[in-house]
Design an enzyme around this catalytic site. Sequence first.
Site, mmCIF file in Angstrom:
data_model
loop_
_atom_site.group_PDB
_atom_site.id
_atom_site.type_symbol
_atom_site.label_atom_id
_atom_site.label_comp_id
_atom_site.label_asym_id
_atom_site.label_seq_id
_atom_site.Cartn_x
_atom_site.Cartn_y
_atom_site.Cartn_z
ATOM 1 C CB THR A 1 -18.068 -1.958 -3.258
ATOM 2 O OG1 THR A 1 -18.045 -3.223 -4.251
ATOM 3 C CG2 THR A 1 -19.254 -1.286 -3.319
ATOM 4 C CG ASP A 2 -14.358 -5.553 -6.118
ATOM 5 O OD1 ASP A 2 -15.502 -5.764 -5.158
ATOM 6 O OD2 ASP A 2 -14.346 -6.285 -7.205
ATOM 7 C CB THR B 1 -21.666 -1.812 -8.876
ATOM 8 O OG1 THR B 1 -20.919 -2.972 -9.094
ATOM 9 C CG2 THR B 1 -23.018 -2.175 -8.925
ATOM 10 C CE LYS C 1 -17.579 -5.938 -1.723
ATOM 11 N NZ LYS C 1 -17.251 -5.861 -3.363
#
EC number: 6.3.5.-
Lengths: 399, 591
Positions: A153-154, A79, A230
């Site tokens: 970020t995943d 992202t 996360k």
Amino acid sequence: MDTGDIISFKYNGRDYSGIYINESNGFYTLKLSNGYNIIVDKSDVKIEAIKKPENSEPSKKIKYKKGDKKLVIMTTGGTIGSTVDYSTGAVKPVKDPEFIYNYIPYIDDFDIKYEVLDNMLSENVTAEKMMNFARRAYNYLKENIPVLIFHGTDTMQYTASALAFMFEKLSAPVIFVGSQRSPDRPSSDAFINIGAAANFSLMDLGEVSIAMHSYTSDIVGLSRAVRTRKMHTSRRDAFKPIDDDYIAFFDGKLKINENYKKRDDETILMDKLNDNVSIVYFYPGMKSDDFSSLVSGKDAVIIMGTGLGHVSDNIIEEIKRHKDTKFFMTSQCIFGNTNLNVYSTGRKLIDAGVISLGNMLPETAYVKAMYILGSHPDKLEEMMLLNLRGELSDRILLR
Amino acid sequence: MIGLEIHFQLKGKKLFCSCDTEYHYDVSRIKRRLTPTMSELGEMDLAAEYEMERNREFLYNVTDNSCLVECDEDPPHMPNKTALETAMAVALALKCEPMKNIQFMRKVVIDGSNTSGFQRTGIIAMNGYLETSRGKVRISTITLEEDAARKISENNNNVNYSLDRLGIPLIEISTEPDIIDEDHAVETAKKIAYFVMSMENFRGEVDSIRQDVNFSMGHGRVEIKGVSKLSLIKDVIEYETKRQRMLEKVSGIINDLGGFSYTRPVNIKDKYDWSESSMINNNIKSGKNVYAFVFKNMRGLLKSGEFRFGRELGELMKNLGIGGIIHSDELPGYGLDHYFVSRLYNDLNVNGNDALLIVLSRDDKFFEPLIKRSIKLLNLELDETRAATENGETRFLRPLPGRGRMYPETDIPVIKIDSFDNIYKMIPESMDKSLETLENVYGISRTDSEAIINDNLYKIFKNLVNTYNEPRLISRILLHTVPELKKKYNKNIDEVTIKKILEISKSSGWDRNTIEKAMEIYSSKNIDVNDLINLEELKTLTEDELYKIINDLISNGASEKNIIPRLREKTIRSFNPAMAMRIYKSISGKK
């Protein structure tokens, strides 16, 4: 017609002007002069004039500020590395450093070099890619230049932890930065995270860390990669240090906690990962065959057991059968230690040769095993239990 | 040329999440900043750039009717189906072409009123029209959008918003500039509003209808935001007409005198002793400088007689977070006396026709935008976004947004409308049609019919008439009895209570007077509506009881003329006057 063509058309008997976006399944997507996109039946529209857009260079307001603090930014995708094509709505990678110079706050002091490593969605990251990122970062780290890595970020915690292990010594910080809201939007957390990460890079920090919002308000926290996870699908403060404290905060001003490792005199990279490792999430009723197929032939397996680190009896039997595979126990609880001494199941697991990993995070254990198998293959059991980069806590504080 | 954009809130659930549209209390607060991003042309939107200059911090009150979606911490959920159908039904009533595929867009707004930095909006229908007494007014678009956060307070670079309003479904109806004058604008607004107000889920709160007026006299389009009341449309258009006429004159005068010219600002903070002016002195103490500059030939145009050019500049200064502007049309003033002012004019070479302007500010960054705006206004390029004030004036808000500020909302797929069956059933009728029904079907007078429509009572009226079938009585209750009692006792009688009272009246055989009496008792006393049935004074006198009283009254000299009033004096209970007359006649005939 091409995307971006300026058109005049009749729609239901009225004249309109706009921009042609695309055509699919018998529908045109057209942008009206008021900015709205409409999706209309081709047969309801009569295109009357098409004009190619003038190929004028957009007036870019670049305020290149060059400070003297060297910093390298490497993008890998995700992202934070993508933006929206405003006319079509399609997502595309951010390629140019203007993005940095125009919008990021608190970077006036930096002399930034921008390097595109990859453009992938982070679920597609592999051990191969992680090794590549480490080698590319090494080029600058060996000259003591801090490196920011933009990452989706995943899976950021996996890549960041892998680099944390591969860099056995660090003479400058490596900081992973992501964003939960894409940079096309004014509310994106990307700008603030990047600005903060740049400022964190000035610290005397010899660790791989992650810079993301620490709260839903605009305050960025820096946390140790190997203890960060996360913990939310969408919030900007999704990343949380688990059984650990933030290293520092930034909200325009830098606030540093004292529990971090200082820079080394040199940077040492052990750049091999062996990905013959798997993570197995145990669930009640898990079939022996299913477990077996996930672990067969692996050098190491990280089990995410229930509670203190448990699996069912049939799985214990399966573990005993796979004599060439080393099994390590972590917990689905995420917070807290595993402990195989409390219940009989735990003791059975010890007897089956399973090693308890304390409060090491499952994802961290996974990349740690890949690193040890890649660079120190004879020392798997011994090193898995050593606290190499802060991934194991001797004491878990009441937070 | 006048066009309207009218926004209507819908109640129920919010547009892109399951939060309620109604708010009770705050739960926490968050602090954010916004960063303006690029448009597809690589150019920053003018309005966005303007906001960026202000670099503000936003404080949001998170409310009980907001969730992660309003906090910009969760992507939008699928749009509220009821809201979508309502917007479609209104669109069909306005003879629009409904879209079969709806694409929601992101409209970049970075004044903080949307936590995301954009407002989600999609065209529902296009290309309709409204019949008015002065011809058709074309409807260009009907959109469904999320309402913005509610501004609570603002000072310099901090703005406080509440998330309670963010995400409330908003139907926006835009007309073409077909409206002739301010009266026509009011008629058009009323007629459009009527359709939406007829819908079950119209949110009938104070701020549920907001109008924007697009106005042009040939000097560019002025978008006037937030005209809260219908009656203000007229005031706002009159004000704006006057303002633009004034600017035409100012522009003409300056041009005749050779065009606009000015001197650069000089900091005169240390050149004078400002202690006579506490205002200026306090600003200096807080770290500000005193910038003085000259606008040639502008004396008398800033603030004197009909001229108010100074106000135009002051509004910009305010928006830039700088207090305001002191100018020669107000001097002597602000504690600066005649001698001080003369000295200033002399030192700064201000000639008789020239205006001296003074701005108190930390730096002179204000000057470029000030000159830009002055030139724009004097060139009569008057296009901009303005805000309507409470008293029907307008003030500068920001430049008009460009079209660059819209792009597709990628988190919401294109919504396909497969069937309109349900929507056709929901189409509201027009105001004219409702008036006709009231007059011709229910036999209500024209005046009362209009009052029922204007007071938004038609829905209740129809509900009550369907059950009790006494249209004139119900019209009287709604238009007179209820409002009068509310005024007198400050207690509202709602639809359910009216229904209950009518129900009791049926079973107890009450006449109109008794019904009104019952309502008055209900309003004035703390009494449950169900207990009204037991009140002695509301029981109708039987024939026997009536006979007895009348007999007594006749003995005491009552005549045919005064028997009814005297009966009323005698008893608080109700009776049938015709029956009383009959009894009177029968007794007096015997005697």
